[in-house]
Design a protein around this motif. Structure first.
Motif, mmCIF file in Angstrom:
data_model
loop_
_atom_site.group_PDB
_atom_site.id
_atom_site.type_symbol
_atom_site.label_atom_id
_atom_site.label_comp_id
_atom_site.label_asym_id
_atom_site.label_seq_id
_atom_site.Cartn_x
_atom_site.Cartn_y
_atom_site.Cartn_z
ATOM 1 N N UNK A 156 -2.016 71.657 75.128
ATOM 2 C CA UNK A 156 -1.840 70.698 76.236
ATOM 3 C C UNK A 156 -1.156 71.299 77.480
ATOM 4 N N UNK A 157 0.041 71.915 77.366
ATOM 5 C CA UNK A 157 0.663 72.435 78.594
ATOM 6 C C UNK A 157 -0.148 73.554 79.250
ATOM 7 N N UNK A 198 -1.754 73.422 83.097
ATOM 8 C CA UNK A 198 -1.452 74.482 84.069
ATOM 9 C C UNK A 198 -2.759 75.151 84.543
ATOM 10 N N UNK A 199 -3.651 75.398 83.602
ATOM 11 C CA UNK A 199 -4.909 76.084 83.903
ATOM 12 C C UNK A 199 -5.770 75.236 84.843
ATOM 13 N N UNK A 200 -5.833 73.936 84.570
ATOM 14 C CA UNK A 200 -6.671 73.049 85.372
ATOM 15 C C UNK A 200 -6.076 72.873 86.778
ATOM 16 N N UNK A 201 -4.760 72.910 86.857
ATOM 17 C CA UNK A 201 -4.157 72.844 88.208
ATOM 18 C C UNK A 201 -4.559 74.087 89.008
ATOM 19 N N UNK A 202 -4.578 75.239 88.344
ATOM 20 C CA UNK A 202 -4.912 76.486 89.053
ATOM 21 C C UNK A 202 -6.417 76.586 89.331
ATOM 22 N N UNK A 203 -7.226 76.126 88.381
ATOM 23 C CA UNK A 203 -8.692 76.262 88.512
ATOM 24 C C UNK A 203 -9.320 74.886 88.251
ATOM 25 N N UNK A 224 -15.283 74.760 88.151
ATOM 26 C CA UNK A 224 -15.906 75.999 87.686
ATOM 27 C C UNK A 224 -16.039 77.027 88.818
ATOM 28 N N UNK A 225 -16.191 76.541 90.066
ATOM 29 C CA UNK A 225 -16.334 77.472 91.198
ATOM 30 C C UNK A 225 -15.032 78.234 91.418
ATOM 31 N N UNK A 226 -13.906 77.507 91.329
ATOM 32 C CA UNK A 226 -12.632 78.180 91.558
ATOM 33 C C UNK A 226 -12.296 79.130 90.398
ATOM 34 N N UNK A 227 -12.743 78.773 89.216
ATOM 35 C CA UNK A 227 -12.527 79.685 88.088
ATOM 36 C C UNK A 227 -13.397 80.943 88.264
ATOM 37 N N UNK A 228 -14.642 80.748 88.674
ATOM 38 C CA UNK A 228 -15.544 81.892 88.846
ATOM 39 C C UNK A 228 -15.042 82.818 89.959
ATOM 40 N N UNK A 229 -14.442 82.265 91.002
ATOM 41 C CA UNK A 229 -13.973 83.061 92.143
ATOM 42 C C UNK A 229 -12.644 83.763 91.881
ATOM 43 N N UNK A 230 -11.919 83.309 90.862
ATOM 44 C CA UNK A 230 -10.573 83.857 90.626
ATOM 45 C C UNK A 230 -10.660 85.290 90.107
ATOM 46 N N UNK A 231 -9.575 86.048 90.286
ATOM 47 C CA UNK A 231 -9.546 87.403 89.723
ATOM 48 C C UNK A 231 -9.235 87.273 88.232
ATOM 49 N N UNK A 249 -3.286 85.624 83.624
ATOM 50 C CA UNK A 249 -1.900 85.190 83.856
ATOM 51 C C UNK A 249 -1.731 83.739 83.391
ATOM 52 N N UNK A 250 -2.711 82.900 83.696
ATOM 53 C CA UNK A 250 -2.612 81.495 83.279
ATOM 54 C C UNK A 250 -2.896 81.304 81.788
ATOM 55 N N UNK A 251 -3.489 82.318 81.189
ATOM 56 C CA UNK A 251 -3.779 82.258 79.757
ATOM 57 C C UNK A 251 -2.613 82.828 78.945
ATOM 58 N N UNK A 252 -1.787 83.638 79.583
ATOM 59 C CA UNK A 252 -0.749 84.397 78.869
ATOM 60 C C UNK A 252 0.107 83.480 78.015
ATOM 61 N N UNK A 253 0.275 83.836 76.757
ATOM 62 C CA UNK A 253 1.077 83.047 75.818
ATOM 63 C C UNK A 253 0.202 82.250 74.867
ATOM 64 N N UNK A 254 -1.032 81.998 75.255
ATOM 65 C CA UNK A 254 -1.921 81.184 74.413
ATOM 66 C C UNK A 254 -2.596 82.045 73.328
ATOM 67 N N UNK A 255 -2.586 83.377 73.538
ATOM 68 C CA UNK A 255 -3.144 84.290 72.527
ATOM 69 C C UNK A 255 -4.665 84.355 72.559
#
Ligand code: SF4
Length: 357
Positions: free
Chosen positions: A53-54, A58-63, A66-73, A79-85
């Motif tokens: 959930x958290x 956080x991920x959805x706020x950043x992306x 799908x366009x913003x996710x595709x454009x991201x580095x 970085x937004x995935x870090x900790x989730x494994x």
């Protein structure tokens, strides 16, 4: 498939339970869109809802689409995935976003075949996306569903064995209704996660208890059966915590394949001698090295014991290799570091040195 109960009985019990007790407030359902369902289902692979959930929020706020996710580095995504494994999931999500934009006009595909073509999507995840996002009849058979069905049928044979896996998929397919698929699949996953738990299942609250064969005839915890687990091998690694005179720490980008693929990490070596050689090869003056507290971490297939050593260099020098980068305390906050490496970087002594405390 022959069952000791009718499909209708099973479906009714599950759906009635969902109406009264199901998790209707999951963040990917408020609002529900194929993009949000897809992201959540990838995050939920091998990971519990409460953990996801958290990260999801956080991920959805950043992306947010799908366009913003595709454009991201990729660095930003990791970085937004870090900790989730299981970082391959983050890399695959990013690759898939690019494919969805390029080949599907930004729409998450709504057929099993096309979903299976996206990296990181297997049968159960594709089924969950179809059921949750499009309310289309599709079978899911993740760990939670397998546990409920294996117990309900007192299924003999260990998970992973082909005959057992085939039987579980057949059962899952048999019970999945053609209508109210989204509610049914959410319900059976929720029952697996919250009632029919791995240890101490809450059978008294279970809607299918009256016909559950493991409950009636055996001990539910004995199912699903497992092959005897072998002790996981222990891998030893030595990591260098190199600080320069500008209080920056040296990070190394890991290869895209393998553990922590594509993440920034501390330089890692298979022996203490190899770490010593690396430090000597730099030919720079450093204060006396200091061994830090070792750190243990478990993966599915092995355990890792990290031996970190701190070196404080008296200068700030550059590396020609672009996979090495000096990073300040502020820069660290923008990069995806694997959890155990983040823990080492958070050791008091390193934090104090980087902040000149
Ligand atoms: S009765 Fe118990 S073991 Fe059987 S499905 Fe329900 S929770 Fe699981």
């Amino acid at each position: 498939m022959i069952s000791h109960v009718s499909k209708t009985w099973f479906k009714k019990k599950i759906l009635n339970w969902y109406l009264a007790h199901g998790r209707h407030d999951l963040p990917w359902k408020r609002p529900i869109t194929p993009y949000r369902v897809w992201v959540s289902e990838i995050m939920l692979q091998q990971t519990q809802v409460s953990t996801v959930i958290p990260y999801f929020e956080k991920f959805i706020r950043a992306f947010p689409d799908v366009y913003q996710l595709a454009d991201a580095s990729i660095d930003s995504v990791l970085h937004h995935w870090a900790g989730l494994g299981y970082y391959a999931r983050g890399r695959n999500l990013h690759k898939s976003a690019k494919l969805i934009v390029k080949e599907f006009a930004g729409e998450v595909p709504n057929t099993l075949e096309t979903l299976l073509d996206l990296p990181g999507i297997g049968l159960s995840t594709a089924g969950a996306i179809l059921a949750q996002a499009f309310n289309t009849k599709a079978t899911i058979c993740d760990g939670n569903v397998k546990r409920v069905l294996a117990r309900f049928h007192r299924l003999q044979g260990p998970l992973g064995q082909k005959a057992v896996e085939d039987a579980l998929w057949q059962m899952a397919h048999y019970y999945t209704p053609t209508k109210q698929v989204a509610d049914y699949t959410q319900a059976i996953m929720d029952i697996g996660a919250t009632i029919c738990t791995r240890v101490k299942p809450l059978c008294a609250h279970c809607p299918v208890q009256s016909h559950c064969q493991a409950y009636q005839q055996d001990k539910p915890e004995n199912f699903p059966q497992r092959t005897k687990s072998k002790k996981l091998p222990l891998h030893l690694k030595w990591v260098g915590c190199l600080l320069n005179s500008k209080q920056e720490i040296l990070l190394e980008k890991r290869p895209t394949q393998g553990i922590w693929g594509g993440l920034w990490s501390l330089p890692e070596f298979t022996s203490e001698q190899a770490l010593d050689c690396f430090i000597s090869s730099l030919g720079k003056k450093t204060s006396k090295s200091q061994e830090l507290l070792p750190l243990k971490h478990s993966f599915t297939h092995f355990r890792l014991l990290l031996h970190p050593t701190l070196y404080h260099f008296k200068s700030a020098f550059l590396f020609k290799n672009p996979n090495f980068r000096w990073v300040s305390a502020q820069g660290l906050a923008t990069l995806g570091l694997p959890t155990p490496i983040q823990k080492i970087v958070n050791y008091d002594i390193i934090v104090k040195k980087m902040r000149k405390l």
